[in-house]
Write an enzyme that holds these catalytic residues in place. Structure first.
Site, PDB file in Angstrom:
ATOM      1  N   LYS A  52       0.845  -1.209   0.000  1.00 56.97           N
ATOM      2  CA  LYS A  52       0.000   0.000   0.000  1.00 56.97           C
ATOM      3  C   LYS A  52       0.874   1.250   0.000  1.00 56.97           C
ATOM      4  O   LYS A  52       0.596   2.222  -0.711  1.00 56.97           O
ATOM      5  CB  LYS A  52      -0.955  -0.024   1.205  1.00 56.97           C
ATOM      6  CG  LYS A  52      -2.047  -1.080   1.043  1.00 56.97           C
ATOM      7  CD  LYS A  52      -2.894  -1.298   2.297  1.00 56.97           C
ATOM      8  CE  LYS A  52      -3.821  -2.500   2.081  1.00 56.97           C
ATOM      9  NZ  LYS A  52      -4.706  -2.806   3.188  1.00 56.97           N
ATOM     10  N   GLN A  96      -5.018  -1.728   9.371  1.00 52.48           N
ATOM     11  CA  GLN A  96      -4.903  -3.062   8.769  1.00 52.48           C
ATOM     12  C   GLN A  96      -5.515  -4.123   9.692  1.00 52.48           C
ATOM     13  O   GLN A  96      -5.225  -4.160  10.896  1.00 52.48           O
ATOM     14  CB  GLN A  96      -3.425  -3.377   8.471  1.00 52.48           C
ATOM     15  CG  GLN A  96      -3.188  -4.663   7.697  1.00 52.48           C
ATOM     16  CD  GLN A  96      -3.734  -4.633   6.268  1.00 52.48           C
ATOM     17  OE1 GLN A  96      -3.892  -3.570   5.665  1.00 52.48           O
ATOM     18  NE2 GLN A  96      -4.035  -5.795   5.714  1.00 52.48           N
ATOM     19  N   ASP A 119     -11.168   2.427   3.281  1.00 53.29           N
ATOM     20  CA  ASP A 119     -11.435   0.984   3.186  1.00 53.29           C
ATOM     21  C   ASP A 119     -12.918   0.728   2.910  1.00 53.29           C
ATOM     22  O   ASP A 119     -13.289  -0.379   2.516  1.00 53.29           O
ATOM     23  CB  ASP A 119     -11.096   0.297   4.525  1.00 53.29           C
ATOM     24  CG  ASP A 119      -9.742  -0.389   4.506  1.00 53.29           C
ATOM     25  OD1 ASP A 119      -9.308  -0.842   3.424  1.00 53.29           O
ATOM     26  OD2 ASP A 119      -9.125  -0.486   5.583  1.00 53.29           O
TER      27      ASP A 119
HETATM   28  N1  GUN Z   1      -7.020  -7.117   5.866  1.00 55.58           N
HETATM   29  C1  GUN Z   1      -7.272  -7.843   4.756  1.00 55.58           C
HETATM   30  N2  GUN Z   1      -7.762  -7.060   3.767  1.00 55.58           N
HETATM   31  C2  GUN Z   1      -7.828  -5.808   4.281  1.00 55.58           C
HETATM   32  C3  GUN Z   1      -8.249  -4.564   3.736  1.00 55.58           C
HETATM   33  O1  GUN Z   1      -8.687  -4.440   2.592  1.00 55.58           O
HETATM   34  N3  GUN Z   1      -8.159  -3.495   4.593  1.00 55.58           N
HETATM   35  C4  GUN Z   1      -7.721  -3.610   5.873  1.00 55.58           C
HETATM   36  N4  GUN Z   1      -7.687  -2.500   6.626  1.00 55.58           N
HETATM   37  N5  GUN Z   1      -7.318  -4.758   6.388  1.00 55.58           N
HETATM   38  C5  GUN Z   1      -7.372  -5.849   5.592  1.00 55.58           C
END
Ligand code: GUN
Length: 290
Positions: A52, A96, A119
């Site tokens: 990211k 996350q 998200d």
């Molecule tokens: N864990 C697995 N996929 C995601 C996601 O798209 N966003 C976040 N914040 N955590 C995750």
């Protein structure tokens, strides 16, 4: 059979986003800024968050990483979320997941300002999406819809079966695919679905989002179906440099020859999920949702 190249489409979208960022900067606008909060040292989460941050650099965004050890308290984390909510330089941020067991993920998600919830996990964004209002849509469902659109795959009136009902993928995707612009007839199948093989065999578009490697076999797929594989289970491997390999939810070698279109793993949905977060961050920075 056409292999859906998510890597290529995501690269095109990244170029489009980078061009928009350049235009913003040339007009004296603010550089979009994404922050990520990472708790602990889970291998998968470390990798995803590193991607990211790297993606932000590639399109000209600013990024910030906030790290905590596993023993961070819920109170400390919530206070950081509040700080990020109030930081006017940060356009959007993510925490996350998964979080350690002593922290309520739902409490943390609900503490995020919906205007910065890139998200798309906050109930306000989920609710807005359900009734068709502008909202941040979670990255994987958005990425899948974008793939279908960019490959001109017909969805009007098609039977779409989604296997898996998670809050992050299956459920929001079912809403998007049934919306007026897409017009699919959607079935959400799950662990209690009866006659699952038969239900899946009825799908013109089959989405596998269960998190069980190679769950979807040949006998579950109709001849000529479009198959979208959301699975990304990390399995140990002595064939890769990292020692890990990604496995999809579809037994690709068996299923591919029956499909009109199929996404590979890796290189299908994964890159689209990554670029969708950038898309949402740009929307947040330009005030396009709220
Ligand atoms: N864990 C697995 N996929 C995601 C996601 O798209 N966003 C976040 N914040 N955590 C995750």
């Amino acid at each position: 059979m056409i292999l859906i190249d998510g890597k290529k489409v995501a690269a095109e979208m990244k170029q489009e986003i980078a061009a928009k960022v350049l235009e913003l900067k040339e007009k004296g606008g603010k550089t979009p800024h994404l922050a990520a909060v990472l708790v602990g040292h889970d291998g998968g989460s470390e990798t995803y968050v590193a991607y990211k941050i790297k993606d932000c650099e590639a399109v000209g965004f600013k990024s910030s990483l906030v790290r905590y050890e596993d023993d961070v308290t819920e109170e400390e984390l919530l206070s950081k979320v509040q700080e990020l909510n109030e930081d006017t330089d940060i356009d959007g941020f993510i925490v996350q997941l998964p979080l350690p067991g002593h922290i309520s993920e739902q409490k943390v998600i609900e503490a995020i300002d919906p205007k910065k919830d890139v998200d798309g996990f906050h109930p306000e964004n989920v609710g807005r999406m359900v009734i068709g209002l502008p909202s941040f849509v979670s990255a994987t469902p958005f990425g899948i819809v974008e793939l279908l659109k960019r490959y001109n795959i017909e969805t009007n009136g098609k039977n779409c079966v989604i296997v898996g009902r998670s809050n992050i993928v299956g459920r929001p995707l079912s809403v998007l695919l049934s919306q007026k612009a897409i017009n699919a007839t959607v079935t959400v199948a799950h662990s209690r679905t009866q006659n699952l093989e038969e239900v899946c065999r009825n799908a013109d578009i089959l989405v596998a989002a269960i998190g069980v490697p190679e769950f979807v076999k040949k006998n579950m797929v109709k001849e000529g179906a479009v198959v979208i594989d959301v699975g990304t289970t990390r399995v140990k491997s002595d064939q890769t440099k990292s020692g890990w390999k990604l496995k999809g939810d579809v037994l690709f070698d068996e299923v591919a020859s029956k499909c009109s279109y199929i996404t590979p793993v890796p290189g299908g949905v994964g890159p689209m999920t990554r670029v969708s977060l950038l898309h949402n961050t740009l929307l947040a920075a330009t005030g396009k949702i709220y």
